[in-house]
Design an enzyme around this catalytic site. Sequence first.
Site, PDB file in Angstrom:
ATOM      1  N   TYR A  16     -69.602  56.164-107.506  1.00 18.10           N
ATOM      2  CA  TYR A  16     -68.263  56.599-107.071  1.00 18.10           C
ATOM      3  C   TYR A  16     -67.662  55.668-106.005  1.00 18.10           C
ATOM      4  O   TYR A  16     -66.653  54.988-106.255  1.00 18.10           O
ATOM      5  CB  TYR A  16     -68.386  58.041-106.565  1.00 18.10           C
ATOM      6  CG  TYR A  16     -67.177  58.625-105.883  1.00 18.10           C
ATOM      7  CD1 TYR A  16     -65.886  58.436-106.380  1.00 18.10           C
ATOM      8  CD2 TYR A  16     -67.339  59.406-104.736  1.00 18.10           C
ATOM      9  CE1 TYR A  16     -64.787  59.001-105.738  1.00 18.10           C
ATOM     10  CE2 TYR A  16     -66.255  59.982-104.101  1.00 18.10           C
ATOM     11  CZ  TYR A  16     -64.976  59.772-104.600  1.00 18.10           C
ATOM     12  OH  TYR A  16     -63.907  60.329-103.966  1.00 18.10           O
ATOM     13  N   ILE A  58     -83.351  48.577-107.540  1.00 17.53           N
ATOM     14  CA  ILE A  58     -83.353  47.811-106.270  1.00 17.53           C
ATOM     15  C   ILE A  58     -84.769  47.590-105.742  1.00 17.53           C
ATOM     16  O   ILE A  58     -84.956  46.823-104.811  1.00 17.53           O
ATOM     17  CB  ILE A  58     -82.525  48.527-105.169  1.00 17.53           C
ATOM     18  CG1 ILE A  58     -82.982  49.983-105.013  1.00 17.53           C
ATOM     19  CG2 ILE A  58     -81.051  48.438-105.447  1.00 17.53           C
ATOM     20  CD1 ILE A  58     -82.551  50.593-103.712  1.00 17.53           C
ATOM     21  N   ALA A  81     -78.261  54.927-103.926  1.00 18.60           N
ATOM     22  CA  ALA A  81     -79.009  55.999-103.251  1.00 18.60           C
ATOM     23  C   ALA A  81     -78.775  57.308-103.989  1.00 18.60           C
ATOM     24  O   ALA A  81     -77.795  57.443-104.724  1.00 18.60           O
ATOM     25  CB  ALA A  81     -78.542  56.149-101.803  1.00 18.60           C
ATOM     26  N   TYR A 147     -82.312  64.043 -96.960  1.00 16.27           N
ATOM     27  CA  TYR A 147     -81.278  63.047 -97.302  1.00 16.27           C
ATOM     28  C   TYR A 147     -80.839  62.298 -96.046  1.00 16.27           C
ATOM     29  O   TYR A 147     -80.861  61.066 -95.989  1.00 16.27           O
ATOM     30  CB  TYR A 147     -80.087  63.741 -97.973  1.00 16.27           C
ATOM     31  CG  TYR A 147     -78.889  62.841 -98.087  1.00 16.27           C
ATOM     32  CD1 TYR A 147     -78.922  61.716 -98.909  1.00 16.27           C
ATOM     33  CD2 TYR A 147     -77.726  63.082 -97.349  1.00 16.27           C
ATOM     34  CE1 TYR A 147     -77.829  60.863 -98.988  1.00 16.27           C
ATOM     35  CE2 TYR A 147     -76.631  62.246 -97.431  1.00 16.27           C
ATOM     36  CZ  TYR A 147     -76.689  61.136 -98.253  1.00 16.27           C
ATOM     37  OH  TYR A 147     -75.617  60.295 -98.331  1.00 16.27           O
ATOM     38  N   LYS A 151     -81.661  58.200 -94.873  1.00 16.53           N
ATOM     39  CA  LYS A 151     -80.635  57.205 -94.529  1.00 16.53           C
ATOM     40  C   LYS A 151     -80.834  56.697 -93.098  1.00 16.53           C
ATOM     41  O   LYS A 151     -80.671  55.511 -92.826  1.00 16.53           O
ATOM     42  CB  LYS A 151     -79.244  57.828 -94.661  1.00 16.53           C
ATOM     43  CG  LYS A 151     -78.829  58.127 -96.100  1.00 16.53           C
ATOM     44  CD  LYS A 151     -78.288  56.875 -96.734  1.00 16.53           C
ATOM     45  CE  LYS A 151     -77.729  57.131 -98.113  1.00 16.53           C
ATOM     46  NZ  LYS A 151     -77.067  55.951 -98.657  1.00 16.53           N
ATOM     47  N   ASN A 176     -66.589  62.806 -95.450  1.00 15.61           N
ATOM     48  CA  ASN A 176     -66.546  63.312 -96.831  1.00 15.61           C
ATOM     49  C   ASN A 176     -65.688  62.440 -97.742  1.00 15.61           C
ATOM     50  O   ASN A 176     -64.450  62.550 -97.721  1.00 15.61           O
ATOM     51  CB  ASN A 176     -66.041  64.757 -96.839  1.00 15.61           C
ATOM     52  CG  ASN A 176     -67.091  65.719 -96.312  1.00 15.61           C
ATOM     53  OD1 ASN A 176     -67.568  65.580 -95.187  1.00 15.61           O
ATOM     54  ND2 ASN A 176     -67.467  66.681 -97.129  1.00 15.61           N
ATOM     55  N   HIS A 195     -69.144  68.788-105.089  1.00 12.25           N
ATOM     56  CA  HIS A 195     -68.201  68.580-103.990  1.00 12.25           C
ATOM     57  C   HIS A 195     -66.964  69.466-104.098  1.00 12.25           C
ATOM     58  O   HIS A 195     -66.535  69.825-105.190  1.00 12.25           O
ATOM     59  CB  HIS A 195     -67.799  67.107-103.910  1.00 12.25           C
ATOM     60  CG  HIS A 195     -68.958  66.236-103.554  1.00 12.25           C
ATOM     61  ND1 HIS A 195     -69.538  65.364-104.439  1.00 12.25           N
ATOM     62  CD2 HIS A 195     -69.674  66.143-102.406  1.00 12.25           C
ATOM     63  CE1 HIS A 195     -70.554  64.766-103.845  1.00 12.25           C
ATOM     64  NE2 HIS A 195     -70.661  65.218-102.616  1.00 12.25           N
ATOM     65  N   ALA A 289     -76.998  76.967 -97.266  1.00 10.53           N
ATOM     66  CA  ALA A 289     -77.981  76.529 -96.264  1.00 10.53           C
ATOM     67  C   ALA A 289     -77.703  75.093 -95.842  1.00 10.53           C
ATOM     68  O   ALA A 289     -77.383  74.238 -96.670  1.00 10.53           O
ATOM     69  CB  ALA A 289     -79.386  76.631 -96.845  1.00 10.53           C
ATOM     70  N   ASP A 291     -75.278  73.799 -93.938  1.00 11.05           N
ATOM     71  CA  ASP A 291     -73.904  73.350 -93.693  1.00 11.05           C
ATOM     72  C   ASP A 291     -73.525  73.537 -92.222  1.00 11.05           C
ATOM     73  O   ASP A 291     -73.380  74.671 -91.759  1.00 11.05           O
ATOM     74  CB  ASP A 291     -72.909  74.177 -94.532  1.00 11.05           C
ATOM     75  CG  ASP A 291     -72.627  73.559 -95.877  1.00 11.05           C
ATOM     76  OD1 ASP A 291     -72.923  72.366 -96.081  1.00 11.05           O
ATOM     77  OD2 ASP A 291     -72.092  74.286 -96.750  1.00 11.05           O
TER      78      ASP A 291
HETATM   79  N1  UDP Z   1     -67.850  74.015-100.325  1.00 13.73           N
HETATM   80  C1  UDP Z   1     -67.544  75.282-100.805  1.00 13.73           C
HETATM   81  N2  UDP Z   1     -67.688  75.511-102.138  1.00 13.73           N
HETATM   82  C2  UDP Z   1     -68.134  74.559-103.022  1.00 13.73           C
HETATM   83  C3  UDP Z   1     -68.426  73.277-102.515  1.00 13.73           C
HETATM   84  C4  UDP Z   1     -68.273  73.049-101.156  1.00 13.73           C
HETATM   85  O1  UDP Z   1     -67.147  76.163-100.048  1.00 13.73           O
HETATM   86  O2  UDP Z   1     -68.259  74.834-104.227  1.00 13.73           O
HETATM   87  C5  UDP Z   1     -67.692  73.731 -98.886  1.00 13.73           C
HETATM   88  C6  UDP Z   1     -69.011  73.344 -98.212  1.00 13.73           C
HETATM   89  O3  UDP Z   1     -69.662  74.486 -97.712  1.00 13.73           O
HETATM   90  C7  UDP Z   1     -68.523  72.396 -97.115  1.00 13.73           C
HETATM   91  C8  UDP Z   1     -67.257  71.773 -97.693  1.00 13.73           C
HETATM   92  O4  UDP Z   1     -66.850  72.616 -98.761  1.00 13.73           O
HETATM   93  O5  UDP Z   1     -68.135  73.142 -95.981  1.00 13.73           O
HETATM   94  C9  UDP Z   1     -67.504  70.380 -98.234  1.00 13.73           C
HETATM   95  O6  UDP Z   1     -68.633  70.412 -99.082  1.00 13.73           O
HETATM   96  P1  UDP Z   1     -69.041  69.206-100.013  1.00 13.73           P
HETATM   97  O7  UDP Z   1     -70.229  69.649-100.816  1.00 13.73           O
HETATM   98  O8  UDP Z   1     -67.856  68.703-100.743  1.00 13.73           O
HETATM   99  O9  UDP Z   1     -69.474  68.059 -98.997  1.00 13.73           O
HETATM  100  P2  UDP Z   1     -70.542  68.072 -97.800  1.00 13.73           P
HETATM  101  O10 UDP Z   1     -69.763  68.379 -96.551  1.00 13.73           O
HETATM  102  O11 UDP Z   1     -71.594  69.061 -98.117  1.00 13.73           O
HETATM  103  O12 UDP Z   1     -71.038  66.661 -97.812  1.00 13.73           O
END
Ligand code: UDP
Length: 336
Positions: A16, A58, A81, A147, A151, A176, A195, A289, A291
Amino acid sequence: MTPTNRTILVTGGAGYIGSHTVRLLASAGNTIVVLDNMVYGHEEAIVDSSVTLVPGDIGDHSLLRDLFREHSFSAVVHFAAFAYVGESVTNPLKYYRNNTAAPLALLEVMQEFGCKEFVFSSTCATYGVPTHIPITEETPQQPINPYGRSKLMLEWILADCETAWGLRSTCLRYFNASGCSQDGLIGEDHNPETHLIPRMLMALTGEAGPLEVFGTDYPTPDGTCIRDYIHVEDLAAAHARALDHLATGGRSLKVNLGTGVGVSVKEMIAAVEKVTEKQVPVVLGPRRAGDPAQLVADPSLALSELGWKAARTDIEETVRSAWNWMTGPRAGRYRR
Ligand code: UDP
């Protein structure tokens, strides 16, 4: 400035963020070789005919030596990755092997061939639950999942390589990544897709069920999580700046790449509804979990050191680009 006339190895360039960066670098006249194992990459994401796509790993010393012998790369941009946080918790060794151990071969071959410029896709996940918002590069790095740790360890390894043999690197800590190319030609196609923005758009096209909002009881103004959504073409531009910085003798850097603007899940739903003129089907669910409530960058170091800042701070513009991709000729997928 975007560098020109350089020969650059891009690992994970069919993914991406990688594919948007490859497109920018190739269109500026650089010779680009993409090394991608094609587990998550897409051949169709490489749109410039001048780009050489090499399927491979790689961690493959002999393939790397062949490539370095043939091309004498001046720099490496390393995207390759795995990036599913949840999977990294259930299968940590997959992440440490691919994200931390496999790049050692790449670095060894760079050392052998005297290639000393490295642009690295790091992440705001290296900060874990931040002690304060906005997050600066001085915020303690305490990742809360494999993860983020996979990194962060590579960031440390790069610093050690600098001490030992003069590798200079830029660790770009993405917030993001979101949106798609302005012309809708390349975009975001993850399988599985987790996402927020694509999940919402898939709920609208019927490709997925209603959007589940992960938690409404966070200590934020509307109770939902706040993130910093940075457009993928802005990220691509930052890689070009990072390459230029290293090519002109700049010192190693670790910089945040974000807009500096926080957007909550509920605000994102409103933006999607405004852009698409459709109502997003939503169910309110429990927290996911791992977040953190808020992740917002202080991007000022990227401006002072790289002369980079996000050109797209209007979230509706980012959503519109993702919607163009979702409703365009490819309907959000390279292959079905
Ligand atoms: N999120 C959500 N529902 C979804 C996917 C994501 O509410 O189906 C929320 C998630 O809890 C976070 C934000 O959207 O607060 C962004 O999540 P994403 O997975 O896009 O990216 P991350 O921040 O985890 O890298």
